[in-house]
Motif scaffolding. Structure first.
Motif, short mmCIF file in Angstrom:
data_model
loop_
_atom_site.label_atom_id
_atom_site.label_comp_id
_atom_site.label_asym_id
_atom_site.label_seq_id
_atom_site.Cartn_x
_atom_site.Cartn_y
_atom_site.Cartn_z
N ARG A 21 0.84 -1.22 0.00
CA ARG A 21 0.00 0.00 0.00
C ARG A 21 0.87 1.26 0.00
O ARG A 21 0.61 2.21 -0.76
CB ARG A 21 -0.91 -0.01 1.22
N SER A 68 -2.39 4.68 9.42
CA SER A 68 -2.90 3.36 9.08
C SER A 68 -3.85 2.84 10.15
O SER A 68 -4.92 2.31 9.85
CB SER A 68 -1.74 2.39 8.88
N GLU A 99 -8.15 2.77 9.46
CA GLU A 99 -9.05 1.61 9.52
C GLU A 99 -10.31 1.93 10.32
O GLU A 99 -11.41 1.48 9.97
CB GLU A 99 -8.32 0.41 10.15
N LYS A 100 -10.14 2.72 11.37
CA LYS A 100 -11.31 3.10 12.17
C LYS A 100 -12.22 4.05 11.40
O LYS A 100 -13.43 3.87 11.33
CB LYS A 100 -10.86 3.76 13.48
N GLY A 139 -12.41 4.59 8.25
CA GLY A 139 -12.99 4.00 7.05
C GLY A 139 -13.91 2.83 7.33
O GLY A 139 -14.41 2.19 6.39
N ASN A 140 -14.11 2.54 8.62
CA ASN A 140 -14.99 1.44 9.05
C ASN A 140 -14.56 0.08 8.50
O ASN A 140 -15.38 -0.83 8.36
CB ASN A 140 -16.44 1.72 8.64
N THR A 141 -13.26 -0.03 8.17
CA THR A 141 -12.78 -1.33 7.69
C THR A 141 -12.22 -2.18 8.82
O THR A 141 -11.91 -3.36 8.62
CB THR A 141 -11.68 -1.12 6.63
N LEU A 142 -12.06 -1.57 10.00
CA LEU A 142 -11.56 -2.34 11.13
C LEU A 142 -12.57 -3.41 11.56
O LEU A 142 -12.19 -4.47 12.04
CB LEU A 142 -11.23 -1.41 12.31
N TYR A 143 -13.88 -3.12 11.34
CA TYR A 143 -14.90 -4.14 11.63
C TYR A 143 -14.65 -5.40 10.81
O TYR A 143 -14.75 -6.53 11.31
CB TYR A 143 -16.29 -3.59 11.31
N ARG A 144 -14.32 -5.20 9.53
CA ARG A 144 -14.11 -6.34 8.64
C ARG A 144 -12.86 -7.12 9.05
O ARG A 144 -12.84 -8.35 9.01
CB ARG A 144 -14.01 -5.86 7.20
N LEU A 145 -11.80 -6.36 9.44
CA LEU A 145 -10.58 -7.04 9.86
C LEU A 145 -10.81 -7.86 11.13
O LEU A 145 -10.32 -8.98 11.27
CB LEU A 145 -9.46 -6.01 10.10
N ALA A 172 -12.80 -0.98 16.91
CA ALA A 172 -13.55 -0.15 15.96
C ALA A 172 -14.47 0.80 16.71
O ALA A 172 -14.91 0.52 17.81
CB ALA A 172 -14.33 -1.04 15.02
#
Length: 387
Positions: free
Chosen positions: A11, A215, A219-220, A222-228, A387
């Motif tokens: 990335r 980074s 993630e928080k 972008g609400n992608t920490l839930y997916r992780l 998250a």
């Protein structure tokens, strides 16, 4: 953890902003600062003071000078700088001062010698000329003579005038307590390119912590920490993978800055490659732990970025990373920063200083980095990465 670290590497390698800020910008700054400020560094010559023409009012010849002052003026180090002129009246001296034919004038009071050795009040009157530098040189040198005179006056007052033979110029003879030498006989004086290569290396390694905080908080936001966190891996693994990826980029950055500055600008980093690598690892550890602490206690990436940037700039300033600081109080504050001990360690390596001096700086840096690591662990255990 390896997968997350590899993703972070990919990335960041695709971001032009990251590549420019981490790899190109420090090389550009080293070139600009090293070139623009080269005259302030690497001076390996002793300062040679300007010659000062001193006019003595009412003194016809050097034999007419008080014996103690004449002995002082005849000392080789003084005679090379202070050039006496005799046989002038006050009006003539003032005229020559205006024309620049002499630099300073001195009026010697009557009974000068007698007053010194009897403990009486005595002083020299100086008439300053146009050159501030030459005025300071004359005041400094003649001030040294008057300091000795004050010392003899004090001895005469305490022990009595008979302790000195009247007019004895040997009363001013004293052993030399000064020895000329170099601060570091083993190495060379570092250049501006070396100084700012070390300073920029430290500052930009610390700036790498911004990648970690952005980074983690990205993630928080972008609400992608839930997916992780929905994956069958622990939060510690996710968290550690991100920090590992950013740390690898930081070490790559250190290698490029050191290698690039050495090849392009001829920067000599010294012979202690292992200790230099250790310092880079400790700076990386400090950078990541600072980023972790700030990212965990702040709520947004913009806030974390502002705090980290302000902290890094403050530490760089206090450590003399932008320019060596003459103020003792500020230098003492700089000893509490990561930058100070890292910079001192690297500069000692560049100068091929004694290994004990290098290890002292490395040890202090290690203590600070481990303290930050303990703070990051405690912060993570208390706040966590959720998250």
């Amino acid at each position: 953890m390896r997968t997350i670290a590899w993703f972070e590497l990919r990335r960041m390698s695709r971001s032009r902003t990251v590549l420019f800020n981490l790899f190109m910008l420090p090389m550009i700054l080293i070139f600009i600062l090293g070139t623009a400020l080269s005259s302030f560094f690497g001076i390996n010559e002793d300062y040679v003071p300007e010659k000062v023409k001193v006019g003595f009012i009412g003194i016809e010849t050097s034999d007419s000078l008080p014996a103690s002052l004449n002995a002082f003026m005849e000392e080789p180090a003084i005679a090379e700088v202070l050039i006496p002129s005799m046989g002038m009246t006050r009006d003539e001296v003032e005229s020559k001062l205006r024309l620049g034919e002499i630099d300073v004038a001195v009026v010697i009071p009557s009974e000068f010698e007698t007053q010194i050795f009897s403990g009486g009040k005595v002083q020299l009157e100086m008439i300053l000329g146009k050159s501030h530098t030459r005025n300071v040189i004359a005041q400094s040198m003649l001030g040294t003579f008057m300091d000795e005179a004050n010392s003899k006056q004090a001895q005469a007052l305490i022990m009595g005038p008979e302790v000195f033979a009247k007019g004895d110029s040997t009363a001013f003879e004293r052993p030399s307590y000064i020895e000329s030498g170099k601060l570091n006989e083993q190495g060379k004086v570092y250049t501006a390119a070396q100084y700012y290569a070390a300073s920029m290396l430290i500052m930009f390694l610390l700036y790498s912590g911004l990648m970690a905080s952005n980074s983690l908080l990205g993630e928080k936001e972008g609400n992608t920490l839930y997916r992780l966190q929905s994956l069958p891996v622990s939060n510690v693994t996710i968290f550690s993978g991100k920090i590992l990826g950013c740390s690898l980029v930081t070490l790559i950055q250190a290698i490029i800055i050191i290698g690039g500055s050495s090849l392009l600008y001829g920067v000599n980093w010294g012979d202690h490659v292992g200790l230099l690598l250790l310092i880079c690892i400790l700076i990386t550890l400090a950078s990541m732990t600072i980023a972790i602490i700030i990212a965990l206690v702040t709520k947004s990436a913009s806030t974390a970025t502002a705090v980290i940037q302000a902290l890094i700039v403050a530490m760089t300033f206090l450590s003399g990373g932008f320019t060596p600081l003459p103020v003792d109080f500020i230098r003492q504050l700089g000893e509490f920063t990561v930058n100070h001990w890292a910079l001192q360690g690297i500069l000692h390596m560049m100068l091929n200083a004694d290994i004990s001096e290098i290890l002292t700086s490395v040890g202090a840096l290690a203590a600070i980095s481990l303290g930050l690591l303990a703070g990051a662990v405690l912060t993570y255990r208390k706040v966590g990465y959720h998250a």
